[in-house]
Write a protein that holds these residues in place. Structure first.
Motif, PDB file in Angstrom:
ATOM      1  N   THR A   6       0.820  -1.210   0.000  1.00 33.31           N
ATOM      2  CA  THR A   6       0.000   0.000   0.000  1.00 33.31           C
ATOM      3  C   THR A   6       0.856   1.262   0.000  1.00 33.31           C
ATOM      4  O   THR A   6       1.894   1.325   0.672  1.00 33.31           O
ATOM      5  N   GLY A   7       0.376   2.250  -0.742  1.00 31.09           N
ATOM      6  CA  GLY A   7       0.945   3.593  -0.705  1.00 31.09           C
ATOM      7  C   GLY A   7      -0.182   4.604  -0.665  1.00 31.09           C
ATOM      8  O   GLY A   7      -1.237   4.395  -1.269  1.00 31.09           O
ATOM      9  N   SER A   8      -0.012   5.714   0.070  1.00 33.52           N
ATOM     10  CA  SER A   8      -1.100   6.671   0.240  1.00 33.52           C
ATOM     11  C   SER A   8      -0.556   8.079   0.436  1.00 33.52           C
ATOM     12  O   SER A   8       0.564   8.264   0.953  1.00 33.52           O
ATOM     13  N   THR A   9      -1.346   9.067   0.030  1.00 33.22           N
ATOM     14  CA  THR A   9      -1.004  10.456   0.319  1.00 33.22           C
ATOM     15  C   THR A   9      -1.268  10.793   1.774  1.00 33.22           C
ATOM     16  O   THR A   9      -0.750  11.789   2.284  1.00 33.22           O
ATOM     17  N   ALA A  10      -2.086   9.983   2.456  1.00 34.08           N
ATOM     18  CA  ALA A  10      -2.353  10.185   3.883  1.00 34.08           C
ATOM     19  C   ALA A  10      -1.188   9.653   4.698  1.00 34.08           C
ATOM     20  O   ALA A  10      -0.494   8.709   4.294  1.00 34.08           O
ATOM     21  N   SER A  11      -0.952  10.255   5.856  1.00 30.23           N
ATOM     22  CA  SER A  11       0.060   9.724   6.765  1.00 30.23           C
ATOM     23  C   SER A  11      -0.425   8.380   7.301  1.00 30.23           C
ATOM     24  O   SER A  11      -1.601   8.024   7.157  1.00 30.23           O
ATOM     25  N   ASP A  61      -8.310   4.002  -3.857  1.00 26.70           N
ATOM     26  CA  ASP A  61      -9.330   4.592  -2.977  1.00 26.70           C
ATOM     27  C   ASP A  61      -9.205   6.107  -2.994  1.00 26.70           C
ATOM     28  O   ASP A  61      -8.114   6.653  -2.730  1.00 26.70           O
ATOM     29  N   PHE A  62     -10.325   6.753  -3.297  1.00 26.05           N
ATOM     30  CA  PHE A  62     -10.415   8.220  -3.205  1.00 26.05           C
ATOM     31  C   PHE A  62     -11.257   8.531  -1.984  1.00 26.05           C
ATOM     32  O   PHE A  62     -12.465   8.274  -1.948  1.00 26.05           O
ATOM     33  N   ASP A  63     -10.622   9.049  -0.916  1.00 24.76           N
ATOM     34  CA  ASP A  63     -11.291   9.282   0.373  1.00 24.76           C
ATOM     35  C   ASP A  63     -11.441  10.760   0.660  1.00 24.76           C
ATOM     36  O   ASP A  63     -10.504  11.549   0.461  1.00 24.76           O
ATOM     37  N   VAL A  64     -12.625  11.123   1.182  1.00 22.95           N
ATOM     38  CA  VAL A  64     -12.881  12.459   1.702  1.00 22.95           C
ATOM     39  C   VAL A  64     -13.501  12.294   3.083  1.00 22.95           C
ATOM     40  O   VAL A  64     -14.563  11.693   3.225  1.00 22.95           O
ATOM     41  N   ALA A  65     -12.811  12.815   4.117  1.00 23.17           N
ATOM     42  CA  ALA A  65     -13.274  12.669   5.491  1.00 23.17           C
ATOM     43  C   ALA A  65     -13.367  14.033   6.158  1.00 23.17           C
ATOM     44  O   ALA A  65     -12.434  14.844   6.061  1.00 23.17           O
ATOM     45  N   THR A  74      -5.174   6.539  -2.127  1.00 24.63           N
ATOM     46  CA  THR A  74      -4.498   5.336  -1.642  1.00 24.63           C
ATOM     47  C   THR A  74      -4.507   4.275  -2.734  1.00 24.63           C
ATOM     48  O   THR A  74      -5.541   4.020  -3.352  1.00 24.63           O
ATOM     49  N   PHE A  75      -3.342   3.664  -2.956  1.00 27.31           N
ATOM     50  CA  PHE A  75      -3.207   2.587  -3.931  1.00 27.31           C
ATOM     51  C   PHE A  75      -2.799   1.314  -3.195  1.00 27.31           C
ATOM     52  O   PHE A  75      -1.890   1.328  -2.361  1.00 27.31           O
TER      53      PHE A  75
END
Length: 564
Positions: free
Chosen positions: A197-202, A533-537, A547-548
Motif C-alpha cells: 500500500t501507498g497513500s497520500t495520507a500519513s 481509494d479516493f477518500d474524503v473525510a 491510496t493505492f
C-alpha cells in the motif's frame, strides 16, 4: 503412470468379464450316449483352452506395462485367485505418482501372476468377495455349476469379483455411541492474504480511513489476514468448524485470534437449522464472509462504524428456518453475548480508560463503562429474513432485512438498535466460459439508533454528557463485471454520517469513498488485485486522500463452495 494403472485394471476387468460370460454361456447338454458326452466335453475343453490363450496374451501385455513403470492399482481393488490378493502397498511420490523400484516391480508382478494363475491351476471356484455397491457382480452359482457340469475341464475357472468403490474412501459419519463420535476432518484449508500500500495520507490518518481490522494500515507491505480453516463431521448429529487468524498488526506484532468456532446441528428436518458457538453473525450480506471472499481490499466504511471493524461476532446460538414455500424464504433468530471488541455498538470491549487516547471504547464522546449482565434481557438479539427470486434463467436477485437490539456500554439500561437492508443481483448467461462473463450488483443500507445514558466524556472525566440518542447511518453500493475469463473489474461507493457535533470524530463524521479495482484470478486458488481509494473525510478537513493497494492472495487445501 496413473493412466497405465487404469489400463491394466481395465484389461483385467475385461478378461474377467469375458471368462465369466463365456463360462456361464456353455450350456449343459442332455445326457446322451458316452461318445456324445465325450464330444461335448472335448468341445467345451477346446473353448476353455482358447480362452486361456487369450488370458495368457493379456498377461504378457500387463507384464510389459509393469516392467515399464508398474501399475498403481486403486486401493479398493481386490484381485481374485485361490485366495484374495490385496493390492500391494507402495510409496507414492509427492505428485501422486512415481516409478517403482525393481524389487517392488518384481513383487507386484509375482502377486499379479499368482492371482491370474488361478485360471490354470486346479481347485474349486473361490467364493465371491463381499463388496459394497457399486461392484461387478459374479455370475450366479447355478450358472457356474451348469457350466462346470457341461464341460468338466481339468481346471476350474475362478469367478471374478472386482471391488472398486471410490466413494468408500470418504467414510460416512460414525454413529455416536457411549463415547461419542470421533471427529473426521474433511476440510483443511489455508488462505494467505497480503497487501502492498501507498497513500497520500500519513500512516496515522490511513489507519482512521481504513478502520477495518483486516484493512491495509501501513505504507508498504502488510500481512493483515492469514487464515486457517478446519471443519468436519463429528457424528450424525453435529458438524464443527474452526477459523484461526494470525496477522501482523500495524505495530509489527503478531496477533492470533479465534475468528469462528461453532457447531452446526445436522438432520433436524422440517427446514430447521441450529448453530452454537462463535461466528460472524447473519446480519446483512457481507458480515458473515471473510476477507478472502471480499470483492474489495478493505471493509465498507459503514460496517467498521456500525457493526465492527472485524465484522460482528460473539458467542451465542442461532435457530434458522427455511420456510415451506415455492419461493426461497429463510428466517434467522440469534441470541448473542453483547460483550467483546466485535460488539462495539453494544457492551463493547471494556471500560474506557478516560485518558482521551482510547477512541475505540466510546461513541459520540460517551465513555464505555463496565456493567453486569442481568440474564436473558441483557443479551443481544438479532433477527433476519431473506428471500430470493429468479427473474430469468440468467438473472437472480436476493434481498434481506436485519434487525438487532441489545444493551450498550454507557449505562445499565441503555440500549442500541440497528436496522439493515441488503440487495444482491447477478446476471450470467447460460452460455458462459467457466462463469465469465457476468455482472453483479450489491448494496447495503444500515442505520443505528444508539441510546446513550448520561456518562463521562472520554477525554475529560470531569465532564458528564447527558442522555441522548445518537443516530448514524450509511451505505455502500458496488458493481462487479467479469469481462473476460479470470478478469474482473469493480467499482464501490461508500458513504457514512452521524448526527450531532461530530466533525472531529473519525467514527461519526461525514465520509465518502470511491474505490475502483481490477482483479486477475490466476486460478480459483490465487489472485492479484489492484485497487485505488479516493477518500474524503470531514475529520481531515475534507481534504481528498489517494491510496493505492496491490493485494495478493493464495489459497490451498480444501476449497469450499462460494456464497451466492
Amino acid at each position: 503412470m496413473r493412466n497405465l494403472a487404469f489400463l491394466a485394471l481395465a484389461m483385467w476387468i475385461a478378461t474377467s468379464v469375458l471368462l465369466a460370460t463365456e463360462t456361464a454361456g456353455i450350456k449343459p447338454t442332455p445326457r446322451k450316449p458316452a461318445n456324445s458326452g465325450a464330444q461335448a466335453s472335448t468341445g467345451g475343453a477346446d473353448r476353455v483352452k482358447k480362452l486361456e490363450q487369450q488370458v495368457a496374451e493379456l498377461q504378457a501385455q500387463v507384464r510389459e506395462l509393469i516392467k515399464m513403470q508398474g501399475p498403481q492399482l486403486p486401493a479398493q481393488t481386490q484381485l481374485p485367485g485361490p485366495a484374495p490378493v490385496a493390492a500391494p502397498s507402495q510409496p507414492q511420490a509427492a505428485s501422486g505418482g512415481g516409478a517403482l523400484s525393481d524389487a517392488e516391480k518384481a513383487a507386484l508382478e509375482a502377486e499379479f501372476s499368482g492371482a491370474m494363475g488361478g485360471a490354470k491351476g486346479a481347485g474349486s471356484v473361490p467364493a465371491p468377495v463381499a463388496a459394497p455397491s457399486p461392484a461387478i457382480a459374479p455370475p450366479s452359482t447355478a450358472a457356474a455349476t451348469a457350466a462346470t457340469n457341461a464341460t468338466k475341464p481339468s481346471a476350474s475357472i475362478p469367478t471374478p469379483a472386482i471391488v472398486w468403490n471410490p466413494a468408500a474412501s470418504t467414510p460416512a459419519p460414525a454413529a455416536s455411541g457411549a463415547g461419542g463420535g470421533r471427529l473426521r476432518l474433511i476440510d483443511l484449508s489455508v488462505s494467505l492474504l497480503n497487501d502492498l500500500t501507498g497513500s497520500t495520507a500519513s500512516e496515522s490518518e490511513l489507519r482512521r480511513l481504513n478502520h477495518g481490522d483486516h484493512d491495509p494500515k501501513n505504507h508498504g507491505f502488510t500481512a493483515p489476514n492469514e487464515e486457517f480453516v478446519m471443519g468436519g463431521v463429528v457424528d450424525q448429529n453435529f458438524r464443527g468448524d474452526l477459523v484461526i487468524v494470525p496477522k501482523i498488526n500495524f505495530k509489527g506484532d503478531t496477533e492470533v485470534e479465534i475468528e469462528e468456532a461453532y457447531l452446526t446441528a445436522l438432520n433436524l428436518g422440517h427446514g430447521l437449522g441450529v448453530k452454537a458457538g462463535t461466528w460472524f453473525s447473519d446480519f446483512g450480506r457481507l458480515n458473515n464472509s471473510h476477507p478472502h471472499q471480499w470483492d474489495f481490499a478493505n471493509q465498507p466504511v459503514v460496517y467498521s462504524r456500525l457493526l465492527s471493524k472485524d465484522n460482528q461476532k460473539s458467542p451465542g446460538a442461532e435457530i434458522n428456518w427455511l420456510l415451506p414455500s415455492d419461493d426461497y424464504y429463510k428466517l434467522y433468530f440469534t441470541a448473542l453475548s453483547p460483550v467483546g471488541g466485535s460488539m462495539q455498538s453494544f457492551r463493547g470491549g471494556g471500560a474506557n480508560d478516560l485518558t482521551g487516547r482510547d477512541e475505540e471504547n466510546q461513541i459520540g464522546g460517551h465513555a464505555f463503562g463496565n456493567f453486569q449482565d442481568r440474564g436473558l434481557r441483557d443479551l443481544t438479539y438479532l433477527t433476519r429474513l431473506e428471500t430470493s427470486r429468479d427473474l430469468s434463467d440468467e438473472m437472480t436477485i436476493l434481498m434481506g432485512g436485519s434487525f438487532e437490539t441489545g444493551p450498550n456500554a454507557t449505562g445499565q439500561d441503555a440500549r442500541t438498535r440497528i436496522f439493515g437492508f441488503d440487495f444482491y443481483g447477478k446476471w450470467k448467461p447460460l452460455n458462459n466460459d467457466h462463469g465469465w462473463p457476468f455482472w453483479s450488483w450489491q448494496a447495503e443500507v444500515l442505520k443505528r439508533s444508539y441510546g446513550a445514558a448520561a456518562s463521562p466524556l472520554y477525554t475529560d472525566p470531569t465532564i458528564t454528557l447527558p442522555n441522548e440518542t445518537l443516530n448514524d447511518w450509511g451505505f455502500y453500493a458496488q458493481v462487479m463485471h467479469g469481462f473476460k475469463r479470470q478478469w474482473t473489474a469493480g467499482l464501490r461507493l461508500d458513504y457514512a454520517n452521524g448526527d450531532g457535533a461530530n466533525a472531529l470524530d473519525p467514527l461519526r463524521d461525514r465520509r465518502w469513498r470511491v474505490s475502483p479495482n481490477i482483479t486477475h484470478y490466476f486460478s480459483e486458488f490465487s489472485k492479484l488485485r489492484y485497487q485505488y481509494d479516493f477518500d474524503v473525510a470531514e475529520h481531515l478537513g475534507d481534504k481528498p486522500e489517494h491510496t493505492f493497494t496491490v493485494q495478493y492472495e493464495v489459497n490451498f487445501g480444501a476449497h469450499g463452495a462460494h456464497k451466492f
